[in-house]
Design a protein around this motif. Structure first.
Motif, short mmCIF file in Angstrom:
data_model
loop_
_atom_site.label_atom_id
_atom_site.label_comp_id
_atom_site.label_asym_id
_atom_site.label_seq_id
_atom_site.Cartn_x
_atom_site.Cartn_y
_atom_site.Cartn_z
N CYS A 22 -72.65 63.01 36.76
CA CYS A 22 -71.60 63.78 37.44
C CYS A 22 -70.96 62.92 38.52
CB CYS A 22 -72.18 65.05 38.05
SG CYS A 22 -70.95 66.05 38.93
N GLN A 23 -69.63 62.83 38.48
CA GLN A 23 -68.88 62.05 39.47
C GLN A 23 -68.05 62.93 40.40
OE1 GLN A 23 -69.16 58.57 39.78
NE2 GLN A 23 -70.89 59.09 38.47
N GLY A 24 -68.17 64.25 40.25
CA GLY A 24 -67.48 65.17 41.16
C GLY A 24 -66.02 65.40 40.84
N HIS A 25 -65.61 65.23 39.58
CA HIS A 25 -64.22 65.48 39.20
C HIS A 25 -63.86 66.97 39.28
CE1 HIS A 25 -63.78 61.37 37.85
NE2 HIS A 25 -64.83 61.50 37.07
N ALA A 26 -64.85 67.84 39.16
CA ALA A 26 -64.70 69.30 39.24
C ALA A 26 -63.91 69.90 38.09
CB ALA A 26 -64.11 69.72 40.58
N MET A 27 -63.77 69.16 37.00
CA MET A 27 -63.04 69.70 35.84
C MET A 27 -63.81 70.85 35.19
SD MET A 27 -60.27 68.05 35.97
CE MET A 27 -59.55 68.58 34.44
N CYS A 28 -65.12 70.83 35.29
CA CYS A 28 -65.93 71.92 34.74
C CYS A 28 -65.58 73.23 35.45
CB CYS A 28 -67.42 71.62 34.84
SG CYS A 28 -68.01 71.30 36.53
N ALA A 29 -65.49 73.18 36.76
CA ALA A 29 -65.20 74.37 37.55
C ALA A 29 -63.75 74.81 37.38
CB ALA A 29 -65.51 74.15 39.01
N PHE A 30 -62.86 73.88 37.14
CA PHE A 30 -61.47 74.23 36.90
C PHE A 30 -61.36 75.04 35.61
CE2 PHE A 30 -57.23 73.33 35.16
CZ PHE A 30 -56.46 73.81 36.19
N LEU A 39 -77.12 72.21 29.97
CA LEU A 39 -77.92 71.05 30.33
C LEU A 39 -77.00 70.13 31.12
CD1 LEU A 39 -79.71 70.41 26.92
CD2 LEU A 39 -80.48 71.79 28.86
N PHE A 40 -77.39 69.82 32.32
CA PHE A 40 -76.53 69.11 33.25
C PHE A 40 -77.21 67.83 33.73
CE2 PHE A 40 -75.36 68.68 37.84
CZ PHE A 40 -74.10 68.15 37.61
N ASP A 41 -76.53 66.70 33.59
CA ASP A 41 -77.05 65.41 34.00
C ASP A 41 -76.43 65.03 35.35
OD1 ASP A 41 -77.68 62.73 34.39
OD2 ASP A 41 -77.33 62.18 32.30
N ARG A 42 -77.19 65.22 36.43
CA ARG A 42 -76.69 64.94 37.78
C ARG A 42 -76.30 63.47 37.97
NH1 ARG A 42 -77.26 69.17 40.95
NH2 ARG A 42 -78.93 70.64 40.58
N GLU A 43 -76.97 62.58 37.29
CA GLU A 43 -76.68 61.15 37.43
C GLU A 43 -75.28 60.80 36.90
OE1 GLU A 43 -78.71 58.89 38.95
OE2 GLU A 43 -79.92 60.63 39.46
N ALA A 94 -71.24 64.90 31.31
CA ALA A 94 -72.49 65.19 32.01
C ALA A 94 -73.04 66.55 31.66
CB ALA A 94 -72.24 65.10 33.53
N ILE A 95 -72.29 67.35 30.88
CA ILE A 95 -72.68 68.73 30.58
C ILE A 95 -72.78 68.92 29.07
CG2 ILE A 95 -72.06 71.16 30.81
CD1 ILE A 95 -70.28 70.24 33.22
N THR A 96 -73.89 69.51 28.65
CA THR A 96 -74.08 69.86 27.25
C THR A 96 -74.45 71.34 27.18
OG1 THR A 96 -74.94 67.65 26.81
CG2 THR A 96 -75.42 69.34 25.15
N ILE A 97 -73.90 72.04 26.21
CA ILE A 97 -74.25 73.44 25.99
C ILE A 97 -75.14 73.51 24.76
CG2 ILE A 97 -73.37 75.76 25.50
CD1 ILE A 97 -72.49 74.69 28.21
N THR A 98 -76.29 74.17 24.90
CA THR A 98 -77.21 74.33 23.75
C THR A 98 -77.45 75.82 23.52
OG1 THR A 98 -79.24 74.32 25.06
CG2 THR A 98 -78.39 72.18 24.33
N PRO A 114 -78.83 73.91 38.41
CA PRO A 114 -80.07 73.19 38.07
C PRO A 114 -79.84 72.46 36.73
CG PRO A 114 -80.56 75.45 38.68
CD PRO A 114 -79.06 75.34 38.56
N PRO A 115 -80.59 71.41 36.43
CA PRO A 115 -80.36 70.63 35.21
C PRO A 115 -80.43 71.41 33.91
CG PRO A 115 -81.81 69.46 36.71
CD PRO A 115 -81.60 70.83 37.29
N ASP A 116 -81.16 72.51 33.87
CA ASP A 116 -81.28 73.33 32.66
C ASP A 116 -81.12 74.79 33.07
OD1 ASP A 116 -81.96 74.61 30.30
OD2 ASP A 116 -83.93 73.68 30.12
N SER A 117 -79.93 75.34 32.85
CA SER A 117 -79.61 76.67 33.35
C SER A 117 -79.19 77.61 32.22
CB SER A 117 -78.45 76.60 34.34
OG SER A 117 -78.77 75.78 35.41
N PRO A 118 -79.69 78.84 32.20
CA PRO A 118 -79.21 79.81 31.22
C PRO A 118 -77.78 80.23 31.56
CG PRO A 118 -80.71 80.87 32.75
CD PRO A 118 -80.70 79.41 33.09
N VAL A 119 -77.03 80.58 30.53
CA VAL A 119 -75.64 81.02 30.69
C VAL A 119 -75.58 82.53 30.58
CG1 VAL A 119 -73.32 80.90 29.72
CG2 VAL A 119 -74.78 78.88 29.71
#
Length: 78
Positions: free
Chosen positions: A23-31, A17-21, A72-76, A48-53
């Motif tokens: 996100c500040q673009g730090h890119a730590m998630c991708a790191f 679950l991703f909150d675009r509002e 900005a990211i939650t895993i459910t 997308p705001p709600d994406s399967p893993v």
């Protein structure tokens, strides 16, 4: 007729679950999860705001969510 010895799959499907509002673009998630978190040219998450893993990326998805300084990211598991 004998019951099957195999049980139905109990694999949990994780979702990002991703909150675009937030996100500040730090890119730590991708790191922390380079295959789980695609970024745009400015370093913002493109999911997308709600994406399967993908099950093979579950660890990367969790680690990426933990590294987000904006939370900005939650895993459910639903």
């Amino acid at each position: 007729m004998r019951p099957s010895s195999q049980s139905p799959s109990t694999e949990v499907v994780l979702r990002i679950l991703f909150d675009r509002e937030r996100c500040q673009g730090h890119a730590m998630c991708a790191f922390a999860g380079p295959d789980a978190y695609p970024l745009d040219d400015s370093g913002h998450n493109e999911l997308p705001p709600d994406s399967p893993v993908d099950p093979g990326l579950a660890d990367q998805a969790r680690q990426g969510a933990l590294q987000c300084p904006e939370r900005a990211i939650t895993i459910t598991d639903a």
